[in-house]
Design a protein around this motif. Structure first.
Motif, mmCIF file in Angstrom:
data_model
loop_
_atom_site.group_PDB
_atom_site.id
_atom_site.type_symbol
_atom_site.label_atom_id
_atom_site.label_comp_id
_atom_site.label_asym_id
_atom_site.label_seq_id
_atom_site.Cartn_x
_atom_site.Cartn_y
_atom_site.Cartn_z
ATOM 1 N N VAL A 159 48.301 27.996 105.626
ATOM 2 C CA VAL A 159 48.656 27.961 104.751
ATOM 3 C C VAL A 159 48.642 29.676 104.290
ATOM 4 O O VAL A 159 47.275 30.008 104.684
ATOM 5 C CB VAL A 159 47.987 27.306 103.468
ATOM 6 N N ALA A 160 49.192 30.533 103.320
ATOM 7 C CA ALA A 160 48.685 31.563 102.835
ATOM 8 C C ALA A 160 47.308 31.723 102.451
ATOM 9 O O ALA A 160 47.398 30.563 101.257
ATOM 10 C CB ALA A 160 49.530 32.683 102.369
ATOM 11 N N GLY A 161 46.908 32.343 102.649
ATOM 12 C CA GLY A 161 44.993 32.786 101.726
ATOM 13 C C GLY A 161 44.333 31.380 102.485
ATOM 14 O O GLY A 161 43.022 32.001 101.968
ATOM 15 N N SER A 162 44.234 30.362 103.595
ATOM 16 C CA SER A 162 43.426 29.809 104.304
ATOM 17 C C SER A 162 42.992 30.204 105.260
ATOM 18 O O SER A 162 43.471 31.602 105.627
ATOM 19 C CB SER A 162 44.114 28.562 104.617
ATOM 20 N N PRO A 163 41.555 30.073 105.856
ATOM 21 C CA PRO A 163 40.825 31.041 106.687
ATOM 22 C C PRO A 163 41.687 30.883 108.313
ATOM 23 O O PRO A 163 41.257 30.898 108.705
ATOM 24 C CB PRO A 163 39.658 30.428 106.921
ATOM 25 N N ALA A 164 42.801 29.802 107.886
ATOM 26 C CA ALA A 164 43.653 30.159 109.186
ATOM 27 C C ALA A 164 44.264 30.715 110.191
ATOM 28 O O ALA A 164 44.045 30.809 111.289
ATOM 29 C CB ALA A 164 44.575 28.216 109.086
ATOM 30 N N ALA A 165 44.718 31.391 108.926
ATOM 31 C CA ALA A 165 45.335 32.564 109.582
ATOM 32 C C ALA A 165 44.891 33.302 110.562
ATOM 33 O O ALA A 165 44.699 33.996 111.706
ATOM 34 C CB ALA A 165 45.558 33.312 108.504
ATOM 35 N N GLU A 166 42.711 33.844 109.969
ATOM 36 C CA GLU A 166 41.872 34.274 110.468
ATOM 37 C C GLU A 166 41.487 34.107 111.636
ATOM 38 O O GLU A 166 41.246 34.702 112.725
ATOM 39 C CB GLU A 166 40.837 34.090 109.765
ATOM 40 N N ARG A 167 41.439 32.569 112.362
ATOM 41 C CA ARG A 167 41.139 31.888 113.082
ATOM 42 C C ARG A 167 42.098 32.205 114.032
ATOM 43 O O ARG A 167 41.643 32.313 114.916
ATOM 44 C CB ARG A 167 40.807 30.436 112.848
ATOM 45 N N VAL A 168 43.792 31.924 113.891
ATOM 46 C CA VAL A 168 44.530 31.811 115.034
ATOM 47 C C VAL A 168 44.488 33.291 115.192
ATOM 48 O O VAL A 168 44.843 33.824 116.754
ATOM 49 C CB VAL A 168 45.767 31.960 114.371
ATOM 50 N N GLY A 169 44.203 34.370 114.755
ATOM 51 C CA GLY A 169 44.009 35.754 114.797
ATOM 52 C C GLY A 169 43.200 36.164 115.589
ATOM 53 O O GLY A 169 43.004 36.602 116.643
ATOM 54 N N ASN A 170 41.406 35.902 115.138
ATOM 55 C CA ASN A 170 40.461 36.080 116.308
ATOM 56 C C ASN A 170 40.858 35.235 117.770
ATOM 57 O O ASN A 170 40.280 35.648 118.957
ATOM 58 C CB ASN A 170 39.480 34.821 115.630
ATOM 59 N N LEU A 171 41.420 33.771 117.501
ATOM 60 C CA LEU A 171 41.948 33.402 118.876
ATOM 61 C C LEU A 171 43.017 33.808 119.870
ATOM 62 O O LEU A 171 42.823 33.967 120.994
ATOM 63 C CB LEU A 171 43.248 32.020 118.020
ATOM 64 N N SER A 172 44.232 34.709 119.091
ATOM 65 C CA SER A 172 44.647 35.462 119.873
ATOM 66 C C SER A 172 43.703 37.052 120.309
ATOM 67 O O SER A 172 44.173 37.043 121.303
ATOM 68 C CB SER A 172 45.590 35.975 119.255
ATOM 69 N N ARG A 173 43.173 37.053 120.282
ATOM 70 C CA ARG A 173 41.713 38.086 120.680
ATOM 71 C C ARG A 173 41.638 37.863 121.795
ATOM 72 O O ARG A 173 40.930 38.323 122.656
ATOM 73 C CB ARG A 173 41.587 38.879 119.945
ATOM 74 N N GLU A 174 40.878 36.021 121.754
ATOM 75 C CA GLU A 174 40.431 35.451 122.795
ATOM 76 C C GLU A 174 41.011 35.216 124.396
ATOM 77 O O GLU A 174 40.691 35.402 125.116
ATOM 78 C CB GLU A 174 39.937 34.480 122.099
ATOM 79 N N ILE A 175 41.893 34.946 123.855
ATOM 80 C CA ILE A 175 42.714 34.529 124.762
ATOM 81 C C ILE A 175 43.840 35.447 125.434
ATOM 82 O O ILE A 175 44.035 36.125 126.274
ATOM 83 C CB ILE A 175 44.220 33.947 124.530
ATOM 84 N N GLY A 176 43.322 37.170 124.622
ATOM 85 C CA GLY A 176 44.249 38.344 125.140
ATOM 86 C C GLY A 176 45.149 38.029 124.853
ATOM 87 O O GLY A 176 46.371 39.092 126.291
ATOM 88 N N ASP A 177 46.195 37.788 124.505
ATOM 89 C CA ASP A 177 47.765 37.561 124.103
ATOM 90 C C ASP A 177 48.115 37.473 122.751
ATOM 91 O O ASP A 177 46.623 37.181 121.945
ATOM 92 C CB ASP A 177 47.872 37.025 124.669
#
Length: 272
Positions: A159-177
């Motif tokens: 959902v736009a504006g929710s912190p979910a986008a930020e969390r998924v972006g951080n997750l992308s960096r955490e898994i290196g892909d």
């Protein structure tokens, strides 16, 4: 590609029906406002002695269960306003990003939605005393995606504006892909869940309590892949309403000591 697909399939009609239902919520609230037996629930902005609350259409905030409007946050705030004698006027909303902007502009005093406390949002807004604890989960029909590592290269809707986008972006960096994130300005968390169930989008990230509530209806979905730690769920204040925020914080702390609050926890947070 068939240009009529988005309009004729039963799957799409389900989402359209939900949009109509959310409009019905607003109409219902307006009807209640018009009746003299429910003073203080008008849709129009209230006076300075009235708390103007934007509340998201969501199974945990404001939702239609049969002929009844309910939801953890809605019932908690109604209980508090009855206990402390506050006048509250509700603005049912569907867009989180738009509602955050209106909160910042002073159109609303409080926003209640499925939004956890995050550092980035703290820069713009003040968060209340936590009202419950939740976390983010992945909603998918894909049985092979059972850990966040499996999201590498996948497309995920939030959902736009929710912190979910930020969390998924951080997750992308955490898994290196890379994880391809789609910010949805058009659909709510519930509508994203419906689209996943219908097969129109592959997966979405929403709050766990919302996912579990909807899983009762959309049992074909997998909703147990956690993508965040437990997070405080709070209400959001316009930073300029300091006195109001202080008052509501004190009220929340006292309300959490009451039997009514425990009853709400037992009723709504029983999915584990």
């Amino acid at each position: 590609m068939n240009g009529h697909k988005g309009f004729l399939t039963p799957r799409r009609l389900l989402v359209v029906a939900l949009a109509i239902l959310s409009v019905g919520i607003i109409v219902t609230v307006r009807y209640i406002n018009a009746s003299g037996t429910h003073a203080g629930y008008e849709y129009e902005r209230g006076r300075d002695d009235t708390i103007n609350v934007a509340i998201a259409y969501s199974p945990m905030s404001l939702y239609r269960y049969g002929d009844t409007l309910a939801g953890f946050n809605y019932e908690m705030l109604r209980g508090m306003s009855a206990m402390y004698g506050d006048k509250v006027k509700y603005y049912p909303v569907s867009s989180v990003s738009e509602s955050l902007d209106r909160l910042s502009d002073g159109v609303y005093d409080v926003l209640i939605a499925d939004i956890p406390v995050t550092a980035s949002l703290r820069q713009r807004f003040r968060f209340s005393e936590p009202v419950y604890i939740d976390r983010m989960v992945l909603v998918s029909r894909d049985t092979t995606v059972t850990t966040p590592l499996a999201l590498a290269g996948k497309q995920v809707w939030v959902v736009a504006g929710s912190p979910a986008a930020e969390r998924v972006g951080n997750l992308s960096r955490e898994i290196g892909d890379s994880i391809i994130i789609h910010d949805s300005h058009k659909y709510s968390a519930e509508q994203l869940v419906m689209l996943v169930s219908a097969g129109d989008i592959p997966m979405a990230v929403v709050n766990e309590e919302v996912a579990h509530r909807l899983h009762e209806e959309y049992s074909d979905l997998h909703v147990d892949t956690k993508v965040s730690f437990s997070q405080f769920q709070s209400w959001i204040f316009n930073k300029r309403r300091t006195a109001l925020a202080d008052t509501l914080d004190a009220q929340i702390e006292r309300f959490k000591l009451t039997p009514q609050y425990k009853e709400l926890l037992d009723k709504w947070l029983d999915c584990e």
